[in-house]
Design an enzyme around this catalytic site. Structure first.
Site, PDB file in Angstrom:
ATOM      1  N   LYS A 222       0.656  -1.427  -0.158  1.00 31.60           N
ATOM      2  CA  LYS A 222       0.054   0.104   0.067  1.00 31.60           C
ATOM      3  C   LYS A 222       0.918   1.397  -0.047  1.00 31.60           C
ATOM      4  O   LYS A 222       1.921   1.319   0.319  1.00 31.60           O
ATOM      5  CB  LYS A 222      -1.039  -0.019   1.261  1.00 31.60           C
ATOM      6  CG  LYS A 222      -2.250  -1.017   0.630  1.00 31.60           C
ATOM      7  CD  LYS A 222      -3.371  -0.820   1.831  1.00 31.60           C
ATOM      8  CE  LYS A 222      -4.591  -1.768   1.225  1.00 31.60           C
ATOM      9  NZ  LYS A 222      -5.426  -1.899   2.312  1.00 31.60           N
ATOM     10  N   ARG A 256      -4.151 -10.007   4.841  1.00 35.02           N
ATOM     11  CA  ARG A 256      -4.605  -9.998   3.415  1.00 35.02           C
ATOM     12  C   ARG A 256      -3.302  -9.561   2.361  1.00 35.02           C
ATOM     13  O   ARG A 256      -2.722  -8.485   2.837  1.00 35.02           O
ATOM     14  CB  ARG A 256      -5.705  -9.092   3.379  1.00 35.02           C
ATOM     15  CG  ARG A 256      -6.271  -8.982   1.826  1.00 35.02           C
ATOM     16  CD  ARG A 256      -7.452  -8.156   1.693  1.00 35.02           C
ATOM     17  NE  ARG A 256      -7.825  -7.943   0.292  1.00 35.02           N
ATOM     18  CZ  ARG A 256      -7.444  -7.154  -0.501  1.00 35.02           C
ATOM     19  NH1 ARG A 256      -6.270  -6.368  -0.281  1.00 35.02           N
ATOM     20  NH2 ARG A 256      -8.076  -7.191  -1.713  1.00 35.02           N
TER      21      ARG A 256
END
Ligand code: HH2
Length: 278
Positions: A222, A256
C-alpha cells in the site's frame, strides 16, 4: 479463537490466517489488471494455494483511491466464474471482496464462504444474507468512499473513532443474526487515512484486538509503504513484510496479502519469536 465461516471453521488461535489476494479487475493498483483474463486468474489462484494461502480473497471491483465503481452485473461476471473454477478443484475457503449484496449472494451460490466487505455491511441486504447463509464476515473501516477517501482524511482521534465504528458495526451485525464467531474486524489501512493515521492504527493494533474480535490487516504493497520508503507498488514487499510481522506481534490474527509465500515465511518467524517471548 474460531472463525465460523459458511460450511467450515478456521482456528485462528492455532494459526495466523493468510488471505491471498486475487484481483479480477482491469485497474487494481498494484497488480494492474494482470489477472483479469480467466486463465491467468485461475493460475494465480492455484499459485497462491500452492504457496500456502489459507483463504483466497477474490475481488472484482477495485477500491483503490480514485477508482470508478463498476456495475453489479460486471462485478458478478468477473468473480463468479473464477469462484466456480476454484471450487471445482479445491475446498480452500474463499472470501468475496465486495460491497454489494447481489454480488455476495452470487459468490456464495458459486461456493464462497466469506464476505469481505470494505463498507462493513452498508448495503442493506448484506447483513441478512450473511446471517442466512452463515458466511463469515470481514467488517472494515473506511472514511468516505474509494472515489474521494484520500482527498482529506480527518479524525480527532483515529484510534478511538475506528475502534468505536468497528465495535458498533459488529453489534449491528449480531443484531441482524450474524454469529459473533463469524465476525472479523479490520482497520482498513489506506481507506480514508493519511500516513500518520495508518501508522497509528498499525502501531496501536492492540487497541483493536482488545475488542475480542479477531483482527485482520491489509497493508500489502500500500501507499503508506511508498510514502515511507519511496518504493513503487511493485517494490514494496519488504515494507509489507515488516508491517505483517509487527501486526502479528501486536495481535493480528489474519493478514491479506498479494505475496503469500513471503508472508507465510515472515509469519512463521514472527510467531516463533513471539511465542518464545511468552
Ligand atoms: N484492501 C484492499 C481491498 N480490500 N479488504 C480488507 N478487508 N482489508 C483491506 O485492507 C483491503 C481490502 C485494497 O487492496 P487491493 O485489493 O490490492 O487493491 P484494489 O482495491 O485495487 O483491488
Amino acid at each position: 479463537m474460531i472463525w465460523k465461516i459458511r460450511g467450515a471453521e478456521l482456528d485462528l488461535a492455532a494459526k495466523i490466517a493468510v488471505l491471498g489476494i486475487v484481483n479480477v479487475t482491469p485497474d487494481s493498483f498494484s497488480d494492474g489488471g494482470k489477472f483479469f483474463a480467466m486463465p491467468a486468474a485461475r493460475e494465480h489462484a492455484d499459485r497462491l494455494i500452492a504457496e500456502g494461502a489459507d483463504v483466497l480473497d477474490i475481488g472484482g471491483e477495485s477500491t483503490r483511491p480514485g477508482a470508478q465503481a463498476v456495475s453489479v452485473e460486471e462485478e458478478i461476471r468477473r468473480v463468479v466464474p473464477l469462484i466456480e473454477a476454484v471450487r471445482r478443484q479445491s475446498a480452500i475457503p474463499i472470501s468475496v471482496d465486495t460491497r454489494r449484496a447481489a454480488v455476495a449472494r452470487a459468490a456464495i451460490e458459486a461456493g464462497a464462504n466469506i464476505i469481505n466487505d470494505v463498507s462493513a455491511l452498508s448495503d442493506p441486504p448484506m447483513a441478512e444474507l450473511a446471517a442466512a447463509t452463515g458466511a463469515g464476515v470481514v467488517l472494515m473501516h473506511m472514511q468516505g468512499t474509494p472515489e474521494t477517501m484520500q482527498q482529506a482524511p480527518r479524525y480527532s482521534d483515529v484510534l478511538a473513532e475506528v475502534t468505536d465504528f468497528l465495535t458498533a458495526r459488529a453489534a449491528f451485525a449480531q443484531s441482524a443474526g450474524i454469529a459473533r464467531e463469524s465476525i472479523v474486524i479490520d482497520p482498513g489501512i489506506g481507506f480514508g487515512k493519511n500516513l500518520e493515521h495508518n501508522l497509528t492504527l498499525l502501531g496501536r493494533l492492540d487497541r483493536l484486538t482488545e475488542t475480542g474480535f479477531p483482527v485482520l490487516v491489509g497493508p500489502s504493497r500500500k501507499a503508506f509503504i511508498g510514502a515511507l520508503t519511496g518504493a513503487g507498488a511493485a517494490a514494496r514487499l519488504p515494507g509489507t513484510l515488516a508491517a505483517v510481522s509487527l501486526s502479528v506481534a501486536l495481535g493480528a490474527r489474519l493478514v491479506r496479502v498479494h505475496d503469500v509465500a513471503a508472508a507465510v515465511q515472515a509469519i512463521q518467524v514472527a510467531t516463533a519469536i513471539k511465542q518464545a517471548g511468552g
